[in-house]
Write a protein that holds these residues in place. Sequence first.
Motif, PDB file in Angstrom:
ATOM      1  N   ARG A  40       1.172  -1.370  10.685  1.00 39.05           N
ATOM      2  CA  ARG A  40      -0.021  -0.971  11.089  1.00 39.05           C
ATOM      3  C   ARG A  40      -1.233  -1.666  10.835  1.00 39.05           C
ATOM      4  O   ARG A  40      -2.257  -1.361  11.202  1.00 39.05           O
ATOM      5  N   LEU A  41      -0.992  -2.920  10.119  1.00 41.09           N
ATOM      6  CA  LEU A  41      -2.008  -3.546   9.587  1.00 41.09           C
ATOM      7  C   LEU A  41      -2.850  -4.463  10.882  1.00 41.09           C
ATOM      8  O   LEU A  41      -3.948  -4.826  10.837  1.00 41.09           O
ATOM      9  N   GLY A  42      -1.989  -4.795  11.886  1.00 39.27           N
ATOM     10  CA  GLY A  42      -2.437  -5.649  12.879  1.00 39.27           C
ATOM     11  C   GLY A  42      -2.988  -7.002  12.373  1.00 39.27           C
ATOM     12  O   GLY A  42      -2.418  -7.731  11.593  1.00 39.27           O
ATOM     13  N   VAL A  43      -4.220  -7.286  12.859  1.00 39.27           N
ATOM     14  CA  VAL A  43      -4.839  -8.428  12.517  1.00 39.27           C
ATOM     15  C   VAL A  43      -5.158  -8.683  10.945  1.00 39.27           C
ATOM     16  O   VAL A  43      -5.669  -9.780  10.244  1.00 39.27           O
ATOM     17  N   HIS A  44      -5.191  -7.581  10.275  1.00 42.48           N
ATOM     18  CA  HIS A  44      -5.567  -7.739   8.817  1.00 42.48           C
ATOM     19  C   HIS A  44      -4.420  -7.889   7.892  1.00 42.48           C
ATOM     20  O   HIS A  44      -4.350  -8.182   6.832  1.00 42.48           O
ATOM     21  N   ALA A  45      -3.197  -7.960   8.423  1.00 45.78           N
ATOM     22  CA  ALA A  45      -1.776  -8.450   7.767  1.00 45.78           C
ATOM     23  C   ALA A  45      -1.715  -9.495   6.843  1.00 45.78           C
ATOM     24  O   ALA A  45      -1.152  -9.797   6.015  1.00 45.78           O
ATOM     25  N   ASP A  46      -2.690 -10.685   7.599  1.00 49.73           N
ATOM     26  CA  ASP A  46      -2.978 -11.760   6.913  1.00 49.73           C
ATOM     27  C   ASP A  46      -3.690 -12.159   5.721  1.00 49.73           C
ATOM     28  O   ASP A  46      -3.907 -13.121   5.269  1.00 49.73           O
ATOM     29  N   GLY A 114     -15.409  -5.854  -0.161  1.00 43.70           N
ATOM     30  CA  GLY A 114     -15.016  -6.470   0.738  1.00 43.70           C
ATOM     31  C   GLY A 114     -14.833  -6.050   2.118  1.00 43.70           C
ATOM     32  O   GLY A 114     -15.717  -5.148   2.739  1.00 43.70           O
ATOM     33  N   ASP A 115     -13.809  -6.564   2.966  1.00 42.34           N
ATOM     34  CA  ASP A 115     -13.468  -6.122   4.291  1.00 42.34           C
ATOM     35  C   ASP A 115     -13.233  -4.550   4.338  1.00 42.34           C
ATOM     36  O   ASP A 115     -12.177  -4.144   4.203  1.00 42.34           O
ATOM     37  N   MET A 116     -13.941  -3.785   4.635  1.00 44.00           N
ATOM     38  CA  MET A 116     -13.945  -2.266   4.557  1.00 44.00           C
ATOM     39  C   MET A 116     -12.724  -1.961   5.710  1.00 44.00           C
ATOM     40  O   MET A 116     -12.168  -1.113   5.620  1.00 44.00           O
ATOM     41  N   GLU A 117     -12.945  -2.515   6.809  1.00 43.70           N
ATOM     42  CA  GLU A 117     -11.890  -2.203   8.148  1.00 43.70           C
ATOM     43  C   GLU A 117     -10.590  -2.229   7.782  1.00 43.70           C
ATOM     44  O   GLU A 117      -9.656  -1.736   7.628  1.00 43.70           O
ATOM     45  N   ALA A 118     -10.525  -3.748   6.784  1.00 45.31           N
ATOM     46  CA  ALA A 118      -9.193  -3.988   6.521  1.00 45.31           C
ATOM     47  C   ALA A 118      -8.723  -3.149   5.462  1.00 45.31           C
ATOM     48  O   ALA A 118      -7.339  -2.563   5.526  1.00 45.31           O
ATOM     49  N   MET A 119      -9.466  -2.553   4.582  1.00 45.32           N
ATOM     50  CA  MET A 119      -9.058  -1.664   3.486  1.00 45.32           C
ATOM     51  C   MET A 119      -8.737  -0.356   4.141  1.00 45.32           C
ATOM     52  O   MET A 119      -7.802   0.322   3.703  1.00 45.32           O
ATOM     53  N   LEU A 120      -9.486   0.136   5.174  1.00 45.67           N
ATOM     54  CA  LEU A 120      -9.175   1.255   6.071  1.00 45.67           C
ATOM     55  C   LEU A 120      -7.807   1.469   6.569  1.00 45.67           C
ATOM     56  O   LEU A 120      -7.105   2.143   6.573  1.00 45.67           O
ATOM     57  N   ALA A 121      -7.464   0.265   6.995  1.00 47.26           N
ATOM     58  CA  ALA A 121      -6.011  -0.141   7.871  1.00 47.26           C
ATOM     59  C   ALA A 121      -5.115  -0.102   6.754  1.00 47.26           C
ATOM     60  O   ALA A 121      -3.956   0.796   7.073  1.00 47.26           O
ATOM     61  N   LEU A 122      -5.467  -0.670   5.703  1.00 41.73           N
ATOM     62  CA  LEU A 122      -4.311  -0.502   4.629  1.00 41.73           C
ATOM     63  C   LEU A 122      -4.137   0.953   4.163  1.00 41.73           C
ATOM     64  O   LEU A 122      -2.981   1.351   3.809  1.00 41.73           O
ATOM     65  N   ARG A 123      -5.275   1.623   4.046  1.00 38.14           N
ATOM     66  CA  ARG A 123      -5.090   3.048   3.479  1.00 38.14           C
ATOM     67  C   ARG A 123      -4.516   4.034   4.454  1.00 38.14           C
ATOM     68  O   ARG A 123      -3.737   4.724   4.260  1.00 38.14           O
ATOM     69  N   ASN A 124      -4.552   3.763   5.847  1.00 34.12           N
ATOM     70  CA  ASN A 124      -3.891   4.644   6.753  1.00 34.12           C
ATOM     71  C   ASN A 124      -2.588   4.228   6.831  1.00 34.12           C
ATOM     72  O   ASN A 124      -1.629   5.184   7.045  1.00 34.12           O
ATOM     73  N   ALA A 125      -2.160   2.932   6.485  1.00 37.29           N
ATOM     74  CA  ALA A 125      -0.750   2.718   6.245  1.00 37.29           C
ATOM     75  C   ALA A 125      -0.102   2.957   5.367  1.00 37.29           C
ATOM     76  O   ALA A 125       0.915   3.679   5.393  1.00 37.29           O
ATOM     77  N   LEU A 126      -0.754   3.184   4.190  1.00 34.91           N
ATOM     78  CA  LEU A 126      -0.389   3.829   2.928  1.00 34.91           C
ATOM     79  C   LEU A 126      -0.022   5.323   3.118  1.00 34.91           C
ATOM     80  O   LEU A 126       1.012   5.958   2.780  1.00 34.91           O
ATOM     81  N   ASP A 127      -1.125   6.008   3.847  1.00 40.70           N
ATOM     82  CA  ASP A 127      -0.957   7.326   4.000  1.00 40.70           C
ATOM     83  C   ASP A 127       0.316   7.736   4.818  1.00 40.70           C
ATOM     84  O   ASP A 127       0.868   8.744   4.691  1.00 40.70           O
TER      85      ASP A 127
END
Length: 163
Positions: A40-46, A114-127
């Motif tokens: 679910r990270l999309g553009v944040h995966a890299d 840092g990048d809060m949008e990336a961190m939120l994407a990671l948090r959602n993936a972990l959840d």
Amino acid sequence: MALPGPIAASINHMPLPLVRLAVSQVFRRALQEHPDLFDRLGVHADKLFGFTPNDLDLTFVVHPAALSISVYRLGKAPAVAAGVTGSMVTLLALLEGRIDGDAVFFSRDLGVTGDMEAMLALRNALDDCQFDLPRDLSGLAGPLASPVRRAAEFVRERALGQG
């Protein structure tokens, strides 16, 4: 919720190659148990994500696109897109979804940079993954999986003040 001093000191004095080996085995096992972890990270995966326990002399850097984790001594890690600091117990409890990330953030027990949008994407993936570290990692113990799982559950309950 800090690690007990003797445990933190033991980890801090371990040779870095040994820490890296153990962490990479745990990370590989977590990916086996949760193969869609980073989907679910999309553009944040890299992007690089840093996790720095404030009770250890280590920083963990995760690169989702490469399915890799690296371990560095404090201050030696590369720049990351987003980082989290907190006690090791807090970081693990967040990983498992056992504590409210917003509550620990606003109580200042957790720092996010840092990048809060990336961190939120990671948090959602972990959840979405529903980690249970004792269950997920006990398989590394082979025939001792059951007692290792029970011991890890006991330690987790004590660390989180539930036991």
